[in-house]
Design a protein around this motif. Structure first.
Motif, mmCIF file in Angstrom:
data_model
loop_
_atom_site.group_PDB
_atom_site.id
_atom_site.type_symbol
_atom_site.label_atom_id
_atom_site.label_comp_id
_atom_site.label_asym_id
_atom_site.label_seq_id
_atom_site.Cartn_x
_atom_site.Cartn_y
_atom_site.Cartn_z
ATOM 1 N N ALA A 192 0.863 -1.177 0.000
ATOM 2 C CA ALA A 192 0.000 0.000 0.000
ATOM 3 C C ALA A 192 0.897 1.223 0.000
ATOM 4 C CB ALA A 192 -0.913 -0.019 1.214
ATOM 5 N N VAL A 193 0.629 2.121 -0.913
ATOM 6 C CA VAL A 193 1.471 3.311 -1.077
ATOM 7 C C VAL A 193 0.890 4.472 -0.277
ATOM 8 C CG1 VAL A 193 2.456 4.893 -2.781
ATOM 9 C CG2 VAL A 193 1.982 2.521 -3.408
ATOM 10 N N PRO A 194 1.728 5.120 0.561
ATOM 11 C CA PRO A 194 1.224 6.298 1.287
ATOM 12 C C PRO A 194 1.138 7.510 0.369
ATOM 13 C CG PRO A 194 3.484 5.738 1.989
ATOM 14 C CD PRO A 194 3.101 4.753 0.936
ATOM 15 N N VAL A 195 -0.008 8.153 0.356
ATOM 16 C CA VAL A 195 -0.194 9.353 -0.460
ATOM 17 C C VAL A 195 -0.764 10.481 0.390
ATOM 18 C CG1 VAL A 195 -0.563 8.002 -2.573
ATOM 19 C CG2 VAL A 195 -2.513 8.685 -1.237
ATOM 20 N N ARG A 196 -0.382 11.706 0.077
ATOM 21 C CA ARG A 196 -0.898 12.869 0.817
ATOM 22 C C ARG A 196 -2.407 12.928 0.636
ATOM 23 N NH1 ARG A 196 2.239 17.031 3.271
ATOM 24 N NH2 ARG A 196 0.261 18.076 3.613
ATOM 25 N N ALA A 228 6.154 3.187 -6.223
ATOM 26 C CA ALA A 228 5.281 2.018 -6.270
ATOM 27 C C ALA A 228 5.925 0.738 -5.732
ATOM 28 C CB ALA A 228 4.774 1.806 -7.690
ATOM 29 N N ASP A 229 7.258 0.645 -5.783
ATOM 30 C CA ASP A 229 7.883 -0.644 -5.479
ATOM 31 C C ASP A 229 8.856 -0.671 -4.308
ATOM 32 O OD1 ASP A 229 6.633 -2.401 -7.233
ATOM 33 O OD2 ASP A 229 7.703 -1.489 -8.927
ATOM 34 N N LEU A 230 8.738 0.284 -3.403
ATOM 35 C CA LEU A 230 9.668 0.280 -2.267
ATOM 36 C C LEU A 230 9.262 -0.791 -1.249
ATOM 37 C CD1 LEU A 230 9.907 4.137 -1.688
ATOM 38 C CD2 LEU A 230 11.682 2.648 -2.667
ATOM 39 N N PRO A 231 10.205 -1.654 -0.834
ATOM 40 C CA PRO A 231 9.853 -2.684 0.150
ATOM 41 C C PRO A 231 9.616 -2.086 1.539
ATOM 42 C CG PRO A 231 12.213 -2.745 -0.309
ATOM 43 C CD PRO A 231 11.624 -1.718 -1.237
ATOM 44 N N ALA A 232 8.890 -2.806 2.376
ATOM 45 C CA ALA A 232 8.588 -2.310 3.723
ATOM 46 C C ALA A 232 9.831 -2.387 4.606
ATOM 47 C CB ALA A 232 7.466 -3.143 4.326
#
Ligand code: P5A
Length: 447
Positions: A192-196, A228-232
């Motif tokens: 899940a991508v954090p968005v403002r 989009a693809d950064l690991p946790a």
């Protein structure tokens, strides 16, 4: 678990009003049953997924330092009159009158109640920071409940509330939840991508939505593709260390919901890096400072003995929405493809000739071997036709299905199907059990 003793009311027909895959599959696979618009009963199979999601959410909340409590679903209106939100919340709030004529409501969220709970007991900065959470049903009388559990009227939410002395300390709490959320969704097999985001009726000026990117999402998001693809972050992340660099890495690039979209800033993103996607909001976090503590008089003494209102934030995860969202992210035309950590059972066993002494004995031995290694098994011991059994297994979407039939057994073999790839392999029952147990163990390892 034997299927003959379980309650799995599957449907062959697709119910007419279900518009998206997750809603159709949840109804057809006997996970939920609608009781009124946006109100569902959770049947045994659906409940098992809900509980798995809750367990992961809980573990990651505790890792970040939040402490669990449980507040009621019904609240007195007086609390909301104190904060000024009773009128402001509008027709989404379900208002109830008790027999004494007192105004009550079915809680759509719990900022007021948690503020009331904390204000009497927390009087000194020495009791801070404090993060409390619960997992409880909410009610919002949505104008258009739709997509099954994704936009329900009654839904299960995990909501955390943070209390700090200063805005700087409150920011640290916000960052802890931010990191916990990245981990929580990743553990469920999605990113899940954090968005403002727009804080809306919760209020405040710092807010992020966590959006699961899928075609059928209700929200539109504008992203720099680098996000989009950064690991946790890993499990050994120290939540008391400086989390700013981690936060910076996730928020430096453009990522906004449509309500917050800014054409001028968007134009600065290189054209080839701009992506506009749809997604499902699975979490939403807020920093709103003293919006509730000020009117509700929740104050602590600082080190100099000065009285100051608590700095607060709140942090939500749509637990019941996630069941649908995870199906949207992982399914094919036949049904869901549950990631192992949230699957209702890890493995199905299909007995092709129930009642036959040999296949019965082989299935029972396989069940016992798998369960002894911590694998959750649903054993189809019914007399239904083979075709029906296979279709049902695909529809409920367990990660593994083992088929046991007299012909295979003659050669000492069973067939193992991996739902995520569709791959089938023949092997000895012992080898099948070892293979599945190993895959489950690896998938449940917390990294
Ligand atoms: C944060 C925690 C809040 O209510 N108060 C307490 C804040 N935030 S929120 O964004 O409004 O909701 C949090 C998450 O709950 C899910 N959600 C829903 N799920 C199913 N049906 C609904 N009608 C619904 N409304 C909200 C979302 O996942 C949201 O991010």
């Amino acid at each position: 678990m034997r299927l003959s003793r379980f309650y799995l009311p599957t449907l062959k027909e697709t119910p007419g009003d279900a518009q998206i895959a997750s809603h159709r599959f949840m109804l057809r696979a006997g996970m939920i049953r609608q009781q009124a618009a946006g109100i569902y009963a959770w049947l045994p199979l659906g409940l098992r997924v809900l509980r798995k999601i809750e367990a992961i959410v809980r573990e990651e909340q505790e890792r970040a330092g939040a402490v669990e409590l449980l507040m009621p679903t019904i609240q007195p209106a007086s609390l909301w009159q104190e904060s000024g939100r009773f009128e402001a919340y509008g027709p989404e709030m379900l208002r109830i009158e008790d027999r004494h004529g007192r105004d009550m409501l079915y809680g759509p969220t719990n900022e007021e109640m948690i503020t009331e709970i904390v204000r009497t007991a927390v009087r000194s900065y020495k009791q801070l920071p404090l993060m409390l959470y619960h997992i409880q049903w909410k009610f919002r009388d949505e104008v258009r409940p739709r997509f099954g559990v994704m936009r329900g009227r009654e839904f299960l939410m995990k909501d955390t509330y943070s209390f700090d002395l200063s805005p700087e300390a409150a920011r640290k709490s916000y960052l802890k939840m931010f990191v916990a959320y990245l981990r929580t969704f990743e553990r469920m097999g999605v990113r899940a991508v954090p968005v403002r985001a727009d804080p809306g009726p919760i209020g405040g000026d710092l807010s992020h939505e966590f959006v699961l990117l899928t075609e059928n999402g209700e929200s539109e998001v504008f992203l720099h593709e680098g996000l989009a693809d950064l690991p946790a972050p890993p499990a050994d992340t120290d939540f008391d260390s400086d989390l700013e660099p981690l936060f910076e890495e996730r928020t430096a690039l453009y990522a906004r919901t449509d309500e917050m979209h800014d054409e001028a800033l968007w134009a600065e993103v290189p054209e080839e890096a701009r992506v506009t996607l749809r997604g499902i909001e699975v979490g939403h976090i807020f920093y709103f400072g003293t919006k509730y503590s000020e009117p509700m008089n929740a104050r602590v003494q600082d080190a100099d003995g000065k009285d100051t209102p608590l700095e607060m934030g709140s942090y939500g995860i749509g637990v019941s929405r996630l069941v649908g969202a995870l199906i949207e992210a992982h399914s094919d035309e036949d049904g869901p493809r549950w990631p192992i950590p949230v699957a209702p059972f890890h493995c199905g066993i299909v007995n092709l000739k129930a009642g036959n002494a040999e296949t019965d004995a082989a299935c029972e031995a396989l069940c016992a071997a798998l369960e002894a290694q911590g694998v959750e098994v649903l054993y189809d011991d019914t007399g239904d036709r083979a075709g029906e059994k296979f279709a049902r297994m695909d529809l409920i979407g367990l990660p593994f299905a083992v088929t046991v039939g007299p012909r295979g057994l003659k050669e000492g073999k069973v067939e193992v199907k991996t739902r995520s790839t569709g791959e089938k392999a023949e092997m000895a029952p012992d080898a099948a059990a070892a293979h599945i147990a190993e895959a489950v163990r690896a998938a449940l390892m917390v990294r």
